[in-house]
Design an enzyme around this catalytic site. Structure first.
Site, PDB file in Angstrom:
ATOM      1  N   TYR A 103      -5.737  31.709  -3.946  1.00  0.00           N
ATOM      2  CA  TYR A 103      -7.132  32.118  -3.867  1.00  0.00           C
ATOM      3  C   TYR A 103      -7.508  32.894  -5.121  1.00  0.00           C
ATOM      4  O   TYR A 103      -6.696  33.661  -5.661  1.00  0.00           O
ATOM      5  CB  TYR A 103      -7.372  33.022  -2.660  1.00  0.00           C
ATOM      6  N   TYR A 142       0.409  27.883   1.440  1.00  0.00           N
ATOM      7  CA  TYR A 142       0.816  29.098   0.716  1.00  0.00           C
ATOM      8  C   TYR A 142       1.559  30.049   1.651  1.00  0.00           C
ATOM      9  O   TYR A 142       1.383  30.015   2.876  1.00  0.00           O
ATOM     10  CB  TYR A 142      -0.394  29.795   0.089  1.00  0.00           C
ATOM     11  N   ARG A 150       1.289  29.170   5.550  1.00  0.00           N
ATOM     12  CA  ARG A 150       0.053  28.659   6.114  1.00  0.00           C
ATOM     13  C   ARG A 150      -0.181  27.215   5.670  1.00  0.00           C
ATOM     14  O   ARG A 150       0.016  26.860   4.510  1.00  0.00           O
ATOM     15  CB  ARG A 150      -1.140  29.506   5.683  1.00  0.00           C
ATOM     16  N   HIS A 153      -5.927  24.560   4.765  1.00  0.00           N
ATOM     17  CA  HIS A 153      -7.076  24.827   5.637  1.00  0.00           C
ATOM     18  C   HIS A 153      -8.244  25.289   4.785  1.00  0.00           C
ATOM     19  O   HIS A 153      -8.077  25.711   3.644  1.00  0.00           O
ATOM     20  CB  HIS A 153      -6.742  25.889   6.693  1.00  0.00           C
ATOM     21  N   HIS A 155     -11.842  27.709   5.095  1.00  0.00           N
ATOM     22  CA  HIS A 155     -12.560  28.712   5.883  1.00  0.00           C
ATOM     23  C   HIS A 155     -14.055  28.392   5.928  1.00  0.00           C
ATOM     24  O   HIS A 155     -14.651  27.998   4.913  1.00  0.00           O
ATOM     25  CB  HIS A 155     -12.389  30.101   5.262  1.00  0.00           C
TER      26      HIS A 155
END
Length: 218
Positions: A103, A142, A150, A153, A155
């Site tokens: 991110y 990640y 995880r 995905h 958000h």
């Protein structure tokens, strides 16, 4: 998970008139009463630094000549209420990791590289028919901790006056990490199904995923 209503309930909610206009062929109740999209935590990486470019093409950044790394995909879907009525002009706030699972956020300690050509954050709106569409890359998995990785995905945070704000996460089908994810595995099978996008098509060589959002209320 479908909600069974009596005719009296249907009259109270004004559904009988809508049903009268349906075809006389057998109709699934899923076309009338839908389970709201399950809520999920916002997570630690919601963007904190504003950016000029938040449009529906996340594979490039305005003013930069390069293209984002990764597998390009299209996400399309609809925003409806629990009675299946399209919700127009809903604000859809979208953020995700890049193809390496990183991110663009100061709290992300992942050592994977940043991608200066990946937008990472978009704010779009559903159209008059409740439809939305954006282009992005498939996010990478990640490490959330030493024992938890995880799965890919995306958000979503959805705003629309008259509805509670919805924060959720969209998952990808047939991902091995889905089953071991602490958040996803905490959902019921019905909730999991509602949170997994469906691979539905291809467009100019890109995989197209459909992800429909149902807001609580009507």
């Amino acid at each position: 998970m479908m909600k069974k209503l009596s005719r009296r309930d249907l009259v109270k909610f004004g559904v009988v008139g809508a049903l009268a206009g349906l075809s006389k062929t057998t109709e699934s109740w899923s076309e009338v009463i839908a389970m709201p999209t399950p809520e999920e935590v916002e997570g630690p990486f919601y963007p904190v630094t504003d950016q000029i470019d938040k449009d529906a093409d996340m594979t490039q950044v305005t003013g930069r000549s390069g293209q984002a790394l990764g597998r390009y995909i299209i996400i399309r879907g609809s925003v409806k209420n629990s009675l299946g009525v399209p919700v127009k002009n809903a604000t859809i706030d979208i953020w995700q990791a890049n193809a390496a699972g990183r991110y663009d956020h100061p709290r992300d300690s992942n050592r994977a590289p940043l991608d200066p050509y990946f937008q990472g954050w978009a704010v779009i709106h559903s159209d008059a028919n409740g439809l939305f569409r954006f282009k992005t890359i498939k996010p990478g998995a990640y490490p959330a901790s030493r024992s938890w990785t995880r799965p890919p995905h995306i958000h979503f945070k959805i705003f629309k006056q008259g509805f509670p704000e919805l924060i959720t996460q969209m998952y990808f089908p047939n991902e091995p990490l889905n089953a071991s994810d602490l958040l996803f595995s905490n959902k019921t099978p019905e909730e999991q199904k509602a949170m997994v996008a469906q691979k539905t098509d291809k467009y100019e060589g890109m995989e197209v995923y459909t992800y429909n959002i149902v807001l609580h209320g009507h």
